[in-house]
Enzyme design. Structure first.
Site, mmCIF file in Angstrom:
data_model
loop_
_atom_site.group_PDB
_atom_site.id
_atom_site.type_symbol
_atom_site.label_atom_id
_atom_site.label_comp_id
_atom_site.label_asym_id
_atom_site.label_seq_id
_atom_site.Cartn_x
_atom_site.Cartn_y
_atom_site.Cartn_z
ATOM 1 N N ASP A 25 -17.107 -8.296 0.052
ATOM 2 C CA ASP A 25 -16.310 -7.097 -0.223
ATOM 3 C C ASP A 25 -16.400 -6.718 -1.695
ATOM 4 O O ASP A 25 -16.807 -7.536 -2.535
ATOM 5 C CB ASP A 25 -14.844 -7.308 0.196
ATOM 6 N N ASN A 83 -1.692 -12.693 3.510
ATOM 7 C CA ASN A 83 -1.296 -11.978 4.731
ATOM 8 C C ASN A 83 -2.276 -12.242 5.880
ATOM 9 O O ASN A 83 -2.232 -11.562 6.902
ATOM 10 C CB ASN A 83 -1.196 -10.469 4.461
ATOM 11 N N HIS A 136 -5.622 -11.971 5.646
ATOM 12 C CA HIS A 136 -6.883 -11.215 5.618
ATOM 13 C C HIS A 136 -8.068 -12.122 5.316
ATOM 14 O O HIS A 136 -7.916 -13.157 4.661
ATOM 15 C CB HIS A 136 -6.824 -10.010 4.658
ATOM 16 N N GLU A 189 -7.594 -6.266 6.410
ATOM 17 C CA GLU A 189 -6.148 -6.427 6.374
ATOM 18 C C GLU A 189 -5.585 -6.514 7.797
ATOM 19 O O GLU A 189 -6.263 -6.142 8.758
ATOM 20 C CB GLU A 189 -5.520 -5.240 5.634
HETATM 21 C C1 GLP Z 1 -9.214 -11.310 -2.230
HETATM 22 C C2 GLP Z 1 -10.574 -11.298 -1.576
HETATM 23 C C3 GLP Z 1 -10.641 -12.231 -0.402
HETATM 24 C C4 GLP Z 1 -10.081 -13.587 -0.791
HETATM 25 C C5 GLP Z 1 -8.649 -13.425 -1.198
HETATM 26 C C6 GLP Z 1 -7.965 -14.729 -1.531
HETATM 27 O O1 GLP Z 1 -8.280 -10.518 -1.582
HETATM 28 N N1 GLP Z 1 -10.982 -10.024 -1.159
HETATM 29 O O2 GLP Z 1 -11.972 -12.346 0.030
HETATM 30 O O3 GLP Z 1 -10.193 -14.475 0.275
HETATM 31 O O4 GLP Z 1 -8.654 -12.596 -2.340
HETATM 32 O O5 GLP Z 1 -7.872 -14.886 -2.906
HETATM 33 P P1 GLP Z 1 -7.449 -16.170 -3.668
HETATM 34 O O6 GLP Z 1 -8.533 -17.162 -3.452
HETATM 35 O O7 GLP Z 1 -7.364 -15.741 -5.108
HETATM 36 O O8 GLP Z 1 -6.157 -16.600 -3.109
#
Ligand code: GLP
Length: 223
Positions: free
Chosen positions: A63, A124, A126, A131
């Site tokens: 992404d 959440n 995702h 989402e």
């Molecule tokens: C972002 C990314 C996700 C990732 C998520 C978790 O939203 N788009 O791909 O899994 O963060 O982030 P963190 O590892 O900082 O908790």
């Protein structure tokens, strides 16, 4: 579905880096799906220290924010800083979701698909930026970010208002076509959503729950 609980963040990072190393060593022409966020920092450090040969590896990031990609918070900058500039990967072999999205999807299919996809999980539920409410059949597209995601990710930006409100993400359908998937989650604040996603009902309200339908997925967690 089994959630493998590891001792600490160091072990989480080295476990998943070892999986990537084995994949690249056995199959130099590997196609990887790659995540961002804070959880993979340790994995990328471990991978860089292994001094692997990345010259035949192809990567597809999951992404990107819809934002100026030259800013340090963009996922393009993140990947350069944490992995690409520290390995011998060819710039032409590292791909981020691009328009037209059908061409990005064709690029994945044309390379015979993602062999190993590494995922994080949002608070959440995702995965990538799919989402809650995302269709299990979804493909690469523009999405509006949830309020919770914007709040969670504000720590990387100057202020809440600075966080992009939209992103381009691989769809759940796209991710599920990966041959192998490894999901990593770090910290007690992820524990309950991880349990819900992996042990609860499979529902589009918890996007990561779709992974219960994948034949080759491993889940690693540490407190
Ligand atoms: C972002 C990314 C996700 C990732 C998520 C978790 O939203 N788009 O791909 O899994 O963060 O982030 P963190 O590892 O900082 O908790």
């Amino acid at each position: 579905m089994k959630i493998n609980v590891l001792k600490n963040y160091k072990e989480l990072s080295s476990t998943v880096a070892d999986i990537v190393e084995e994949q690249i060593t056995k199959h130099p022409l590997t196609k990887l799906g790659l995540p961002t966020g804070s959880t993979p920092f340790g994995m990328y450090d471990e991978l860089v220290n292994k001094k692997l040969d990345w010259k035949s590896v192809i990567t597809f990031n999951l992404d990107v924010y819809l934002m100026n990609i030259t800013r340090p918070q963009s996922y393009q900058s993140y990947m350069r800083k944490n992995l690409f500039d520290r390995t011998n990967i060819y710039p032409d072999n590292s791909h981020f979701p691009f328009r037209p999205f059908s061409a990005f999807e064709d690029k994945i299919k044309g390379s015979k698909g993602i062999d190993l996809c590494i995922l994080g999980i949002g608070s959440n539920g995702h995965i990538a930026f799919n989402e809650p409410g995302s269709s299990f059949k979804s493909r690469t597209r523009v999405v509006n970010l949830d309020e919770q995601t914007i709040i969670d990710n504000a720590r990387f930006f100057d202020s809440l208002d600075d966080v992009p409100t939209q992103a381009i993400t691989m769809g759940l359908g796209t991710i599920m076509e990966s041959k192998k998937i490894v999901l990593i989650a770090n910290g007690v604040k992820k524990k309950s959503i991880l349990n819900q996603a992996m042990l609860g009902i499979i529902t589009e309200d918890v996007p990561a729950s779709i992974l219960q339908n994948h034949k080759n997925v491993k889940i690693y967690y540490c407190d």
